[in-house]
Design a protein around this motif. Structure first.
Motif, PDB file in Angstrom:
ATOM      1  N   GLY A   1       0.785  -1.223   0.000  1.00  0.00           N
ATOM      2  CA  GLY A   1       0.000   0.000   0.000  1.00  0.00           C
ATOM      3  C   GLY A   1       0.819   1.275   0.000  1.00  0.00           C
ATOM      4  O   GLY A   1       0.268   2.362  -0.169  1.00  0.00           O
ATOM      5  N   GLN A   2       2.134   1.163   0.176  1.00  0.00           N
ATOM      6  CA  GLN A   2       2.953   2.378   0.226  1.00  0.00           C
ATOM      7  C   GLN A   2       3.055   3.065  -1.130  1.00  0.00           C
ATOM      8  O   GLN A   2       3.380   4.238  -1.215  1.00  0.00           O
ATOM      9  CB  GLN A   2       4.355   2.046   0.755  1.00  0.00           C
ATOM     10  CG  GLN A   2       4.358   1.663   2.231  1.00  0.00           C
ATOM     11  CD  GLN A   2       5.745   1.409   2.770  1.00  0.00           C
ATOM     12  OE1 GLN A   2       6.746   1.578   2.067  1.00  0.00           O
ATOM     13  NE2 GLN A   2       5.829   0.992   4.027  1.00  0.00           N
ATOM     14  N   SER A   3       2.758   2.341  -2.178  1.00  0.00           N
ATOM     15  CA  SER A   3       2.685   2.942  -3.512  1.00  0.00           C
ATOM     16  C   SER A   3       1.429   2.412  -4.196  1.00  0.00           C
ATOM     17  O   SER A   3       1.004   1.288  -3.949  1.00  0.00           O
ATOM     18  CB  SER A   3       3.927   2.605  -4.338  1.00  0.00           C
ATOM     19  OG  SER A   3       4.041   1.200  -4.507  1.00  0.00           O
ATOM     20  N   GLY A   4       0.832   3.245  -5.038  1.00  0.00           N
ATOM     21  CA  GLY A   4      -0.396   2.841  -5.713  1.00  0.00           C
ATOM     22  C   GLY A   4      -0.217   2.807  -7.217  1.00  0.00           C
ATOM     23  O   GLY A   4       0.889   2.645  -7.732  1.00  0.00           O
ATOM     24  N   ARG A   5      -1.332   2.996  -7.908  1.00  0.00           N
ATOM     25  CA  ARG A   5      -1.314   2.968  -9.364  1.00  0.00           C
ATOM     26  C   ARG A   5      -2.596   3.603  -9.873  1.00  0.00           C
ATOM     27  O   ARG A   5      -3.651   3.509  -9.230  1.00  0.00           O
ATOM     28  CB  ARG A   5      -1.196   1.525  -9.853  1.00  0.00           C
ATOM     29  CG  ARG A   5      -0.972   1.394 -11.351  1.00  0.00           C
ATOM     30  CD  ARG A   5      -0.638  -0.024 -11.720  1.00  0.00           C
ATOM     31  NE  ARG A   5      -0.410  -0.179 -13.146  1.00  0.00           N
ATOM     32  CZ  ARG A   5      -0.023  -1.299 -13.720  1.00  0.00           C
ATOM     33  NH1 ARG A   5       0.180  -2.383 -12.973  1.00  0.00           N
ATOM     34  NH2 ARG A   5       0.168  -1.360 -15.028  1.00  0.00           N
ATOM     35  N   GLY A   6      -2.524   4.238 -11.034  1.00  0.00           N
ATOM     36  CA  GLY A   6      -3.724   4.815 -11.627  1.00  0.00           C
ATOM     37  C   GLY A   6      -4.330   5.888 -10.739  1.00  0.00           C
ATOM     38  O   GLY A   6      -3.679   6.880 -10.399  1.00  0.00           O
ATOM     39  N   LEU A   7      -5.576   5.675 -10.319  1.00  0.00           N
ATOM     40  CA  LEU A   7      -6.311   6.655  -9.522  1.00  0.00           C
ATOM     41  C   LEU A   7      -5.980   6.585  -8.031  1.00  0.00           C
ATOM     42  O   LEU A   7      -6.444   7.418  -7.257  1.00  0.00           O
ATOM     43  CB  LEU A   7      -7.821   6.452  -9.718  1.00  0.00           C
ATOM     44  CG  LEU A   7      -8.331   6.689 -11.144  1.00  0.00           C
ATOM     45  CD1 LEU A   7      -9.752   6.150 -11.295  1.00  0.00           C
ATOM     46  CD2 LEU A   7      -8.286   8.166 -11.484  1.00  0.00           C
ATOM     47  N   VAL A   8      -5.197   5.588  -7.640  1.00  0.00           N
ATOM     48  CA  VAL A   8      -4.856   5.390  -6.221  1.00  0.00           C
ATOM     49  C   VAL A   8      -3.383   5.748  -6.002  1.00  0.00           C
ATOM     50  O   VAL A   8      -2.489   5.109  -6.562  1.00  0.00           O
ATOM     51  CB  VAL A   8      -5.113   3.929  -5.793  1.00  0.00           C
ATOM     52  CG1 VAL A   8      -4.702   3.723  -4.334  1.00  0.00           C
ATOM     53  CG2 VAL A   8      -6.578   3.561  -6.006  1.00  0.00           C
ATOM     54  N   LYS A   9      -3.124   6.786  -5.192  1.00  0.00           N
ATOM     55  CA  LYS A   9      -1.741   7.197  -4.906  1.00  0.00           C
ATOM     56  C   LYS A   9      -1.063   6.193  -3.972  1.00  0.00           C
ATOM     57  O   LYS A   9       0.053   5.752  -4.206  1.00  0.00           O
ATOM     58  CB  LYS A   9      -1.732   8.589  -4.265  1.00  0.00           C
ATOM     59  CG  LYS A   9      -2.019   9.707  -5.233  1.00  0.00           C
ATOM     60  CD  LYS A   9      -1.620  11.059  -4.663  1.00  0.00           C
ATOM     61  CE  LYS A   9      -2.488  11.434  -3.462  1.00  0.00           C
ATOM     62  NZ  LYS A   9      -2.211  12.819  -3.006  1.00  0.00           N
TER      63      LYS A   9
ATOM     64  N   SER B   1     -12.395  -3.345  10.696  1.00  0.00           N
ATOM     65  CA  SER B   1     -11.145  -3.025  10.013  1.00  0.00           C
ATOM     66  C   SER B   1     -11.428  -2.006   8.917  1.00  0.00           C
ATOM     67  O   SER B   1     -12.556  -1.876   8.441  1.00  0.00           O
ATOM     68  CB  SER B   1     -10.524  -4.283   9.398  1.00  0.00           C
ATOM     69  OG  SER B   1     -10.103  -5.184  10.402  1.00  0.00           O
ATOM     70  N   ARG B   2     -10.364  -1.298   8.515  1.00  0.00           N
ATOM     71  CA  ARG B   2     -10.566  -0.219   7.538  1.00  0.00           C
ATOM     72  C   ARG B   2      -9.396  -0.151   6.568  1.00  0.00           C
ATOM     73  O   ARG B   2      -8.243  -0.370   6.942  1.00  0.00           O
ATOM     74  CB  ARG B   2     -10.722   1.119   8.262  1.00  0.00           C
ATOM     75  CG  ARG B   2     -10.697   2.344   7.366  1.00  0.00           C
ATOM     76  CD  ARG B   2     -11.161   3.599   8.075  1.00  0.00           C
ATOM     77  NE  ARG B   2     -12.615   3.582   8.228  1.00  0.00           N
ATOM     78  CZ  ARG B   2     -13.334   4.630   8.650  1.00  0.00           C
ATOM     79  NH1 ARG B   2     -12.736   5.764   8.965  1.00  0.00           N
ATOM     80  NH2 ARG B   2     -14.648   4.541   8.754  1.00  0.00           N
ATOM     81  N   ILE B   3      -9.729   0.155   5.317  1.00  0.00           N
ATOM     82  CA  ILE B   3      -8.744   0.470   4.286  1.00  0.00           C
ATOM     83  C   ILE B   3      -9.006   1.901   3.831  1.00  0.00           C
ATOM     84  O   ILE B   3     -10.146   2.262   3.534  1.00  0.00           O
ATOM     85  CB  ILE B   3      -8.869  -0.497   3.091  1.00  0.00           C
ATOM     86  CG1 ILE B   3      -8.519  -1.924   3.529  1.00  0.00           C
ATOM     87  CG2 ILE B   3      -7.966  -0.057   1.949  1.00  0.00           C
ATOM     88  CD1 ILE B   3      -8.847  -2.974   2.491  1.00  0.00           C
ATOM     89  N   VAL B   4      -7.967   2.721   3.822  1.00  0.00           N
ATOM     90  CA  VAL B   4      -8.088   4.114   3.378  1.00  0.00           C
ATOM     91  C   VAL B   4      -7.179   4.318   2.176  1.00  0.00           C
ATOM     92  O   VAL B   4      -5.970   4.099   2.259  1.00  0.00           O
ATOM     93  CB  VAL B   4      -7.693   5.097   4.496  1.00  0.00           C
ATOM     94  CG1 VAL B   4      -7.820   6.541   4.004  1.00  0.00           C
ATOM     95  CG2 VAL B   4      -8.563   4.888   5.731  1.00  0.00           C
ATOM     96  N   MET B   5      -7.755   4.740   1.067  1.00  0.00           N
ATOM     97  CA  MET B   5      -6.986   5.014  -0.149  1.00  0.00           C
ATOM     98  C   MET B   5      -6.864   6.511  -0.357  1.00  0.00           C
ATOM     99  O   MET B   5      -7.863   7.235  -0.295  1.00  0.00           O
ATOM    100  CB  MET B   5      -7.693   4.425  -1.375  1.00  0.00           C
ATOM    101  CG  MET B   5      -7.848   2.940  -1.373  1.00  0.00           C
ATOM    102  SD  MET B   5      -8.653   2.429  -2.916  1.00  0.00           S
ATOM    103  CE  MET B   5      -9.071   0.732  -2.497  1.00  0.00           C
ATOM    104  N   ASP B   6      -5.653   6.969  -0.597  1.00  0.00           N
ATOM    105  CA  ASP B   6      -5.436   8.347  -1.037  1.00  0.00           C
ATOM    106  C   ASP B   6      -5.568   8.358  -2.558  1.00  0.00           C
ATOM    107  O   ASP B   6      -4.878   7.605  -3.252  1.00  0.00           O
ATOM    108  CB  ASP B   6      -4.051   8.829  -0.626  1.00  0.00           C
ATOM    109  CG  ASP B   6      -3.916   8.936   0.888  1.00  0.00           C
ATOM    110  OD1 ASP B   6      -4.904   9.304   1.539  1.00  0.00           O
ATOM    111  OD2 ASP B   6      -2.833   8.616   1.406  1.00  0.00           O
ATOM    112  N   LEU B   7      -6.449   9.217  -3.050  1.00  0.00           N
ATOM    113  CA  LEU B   7      -6.758   9.237  -4.477  1.00  0.00           C
ATOM    114  C   LEU B   7      -6.051  10.386  -5.185  1.00  0.00           C
ATOM    115  O   LEU B   7      -5.724  11.414  -4.571  1.00  0.00           O
ATOM    116  CB  LEU B   7      -8.272   9.372  -4.677  1.00  0.00           C
ATOM    117  CG  LEU B   7      -9.135   8.311  -3.964  1.00  0.00           C
ATOM    118  CD1 LEU B   7     -10.610   8.685  -4.064  1.00  0.00           C
ATOM    119  CD2 LEU B   7      -8.880   6.927  -4.549  1.00  0.00           C
ATOM    120  N   THR B   8      -5.836  10.226  -6.474  1.00  0.00           N
ATOM    121  CA  THR B   8      -5.202  11.289  -7.265  1.00  0.00           C
ATOM    122  C   THR B   8      -6.189  12.393  -7.617  1.00  0.00           C
ATOM    123  O   THR B   8      -5.788  13.479  -8.022  1.00  0.00           O
ATOM    124  CB  THR B   8      -4.623  10.715  -8.559  1.00  0.00           C
ATOM    125  OG1 THR B   8      -5.678  10.099  -9.317  1.00  0.00           O
ATOM    126  CG2 THR B   8      -3.544   9.683  -8.261  1.00  0.00           C
ATOM    127  N   GLY B   9      -7.481  12.111  -7.479  1.00  0.00           N
ATOM    128  CA  GLY B   9      -8.517  13.078  -7.797  1.00  0.00           C
ATOM    129  C   GLY B   9      -9.885  12.464  -7.542  1.00  0.00           C
ATOM    130  O   GLY B   9     -10.003  11.371  -6.980  1.00  0.00           O
TER     131      GLY B   9
END
Length: 435
Positions: free
Chosen positions: A107-115, A127-135
């Motif tokens: 998860g330290q690096s993403g791809r496409g729309l997910v930073k 439990s939780r997953i949080v994605m940082d998005l590019t937009g």
């Protein structure tokens, strides 16, 4: 003589009659014990099955900036709850409590729309997953693929690029209310179960971060959330041994607690002292920022390092996917203002005692008493400090933070400083009433 012989002979059958029912009773008891054993074994098996959590065995992101797919490999089907947050753009995937059996660096690096993205325990049973998005994005599809042959079951979430307005509408419809979203700490062990003992000063120790919010990561991979929890428990044990205080922890396991809730705990317990414990990393001056530091609250940061750390610490809720509430406007209340001033004075007083005690026990940073706008220190009625045990961005500090000998020295020095802070109050409590 014959009468005696006849008497002995007549006794023998009676002895046999006595042992026969006893043997039957023993067999019956043995059967009951065996049955009880079977029942308990069955109960343990059921309890074990109930405690088994779904396992996430793999995770990956694929696609491009137009369309991105997020996949979780799992051993059983779960029902996700998906929501969004803006400023910054984030996607939140909430699951029942699961075991993440994936590499820590995932998860330290993403791809496409997910930073990038992070995962962990958010609250009890969740439990939780949080994605940082590019937009801004739109959820195009969400589905679950059952396990087939040697392939695991899969949770699939497809994202497509969208507009800011569409994402804002998604956030509005997908998010729970702020009060329902922020996890409340439930009574667990002796943490918050009982009302504070009015005869003893209440001390709240606040191990920073936890759960999905891992905090800083050391040069050698040490996690801040683990270091500070272990130290808080060590310090609590030493304070408990004195019998002078009622000591509570904001968390005693790997659970996320929001900054607002940490402040509320100190207020609700009518704490006489709140100590937030951290071991951060710094972006600037990694080699030079080392040693313990004591921070108090101020509107203006005392220096650049304090400002950077406050900014980093205040992002804990953002990292965990908690919606930030607007800070309440200041109330023009002279009593409230006086309470804040008195609390600030006590906070600074304790900080000075603590620095004085620490300097003879452990290494301190230059100018060890600093200040900044830490949100966790904002209780208007509870003297509060934030203690940086050291900086995980410095390899020398990291080695000390995992050293039992160093932690003992640090905990002993902090215990002595707490005794010094409360000594006048404890002395007054022991004074006999005037006649």
């Amino acid at each position: 003589m014959s009468g005696i012989i006849e008497s002995k002979i007549s006794i023998k059958p009676q002895v046999g009659l006595i042992w026969a029912p006893l043997a039957g009773l023993a067999a019956m008891c043995l059967s009951v014990l065996v049955l009880i054993g079977v029942v308990f074994a069955g109960m343990e098996s059921i309890a074990s099955a109930a405690e088994t959590k779904p396992v996430v065995s793999g995770a990956r992101v694929a696609g491009d900036e137009a369309r991105t797919r997020f996949v979780l490999d799992m051993d059983t089907r779960v029902e996700p709850s998906i929501s969004g947050l803006a400023n910054p753009y984030r996607l939140i995937i909430d699951l029942p409590e699961v075991e993440f059996a994936i590499p820590e660096a995932t998860g330290q690096s993403g791809r496409g729309l997910v930073k990038d993205w992070r995962y962990g325990l958010f609250a009890a049973g969740k439990s939780r997953i949080v994605m940082d998005l590019t937009g801004p994005i739109r959820i195009d599809n969400t589905f679950f693929l059952p396990a087939v042959d040697d392939q695991p079951a899969r949770l699939v979430v497809d994202l497509v690029s969208s507009s800011a307005d569409q994402f804002a509408a998604f956030v509005k419809t997908s998010r729970p209310t702020a009060s329902a979203e922020t996890p409340k700490t439930t009574s667990k062990g002796d943490r918050l179960a009982a009302e504070p003992n009015s005869e003893k000063p209440v001390i709240v120790l606040d191990p920073g971060h936890g759960g999905i919010d891992t905090g800083a990561t050391g040069v050698a991979g040490t996690l801040e959330k683990a270091i500070v929890l272990d130290f808080a428990k060590l310090l609590k044990g030493k304070l408990d041994e004195s019998g002078l205080y009622d000591v509570r922890l904001t968390r005693d396991d790997d659970t996320f607690i929001s900054l607002k809730r940490r402040v509320e705990i100190g207020h609700e317990l009518q704490a006489a002292l709140f100590i937030s414990i951290h071991a951060d990393s710094v972006r600037r001056g990694r080699k030079f920022a080392r040693g313990a530091t004591v921070y108090t609250l101020s509107d203006k940061a005392s220096d650049q390092l304090a400002e950077d750390l406050a900014e980093s610490e205040n992002l804990s809720d953002v990292i965990a996917g908690v919606e930030l509430e607007d800070e309440p406007t200041e109330v023009a209340d002279i009593l409230l203002d006086l309470a804040r001033r008195e609390t600030k004075s006590f906070s600074i007083y304790f900080a000075k005692i603590l620095v004085n005690e620490l300097q003879s026990a452990v290494r301190l940073i230059n100018n060890p008493h600093r200040s900044a706008g830490f949100r966790v220190l904002k209780a208007h009625d509870v003297p509060s400090v934030l203690v940086e045990l050291g900086y995980l961005s410095n390899e020398h500090d990291e080695k000390l933070l995992v050293s039992e000998e160093w932690r003992e020295r640090m905990a002993n020095a902090m215990t002595e400083s707490i005794h010094g802070f409360f000594r006048p109050r404890l002395a007054r409590q022991k004074e006999p009433p005037s006649q």
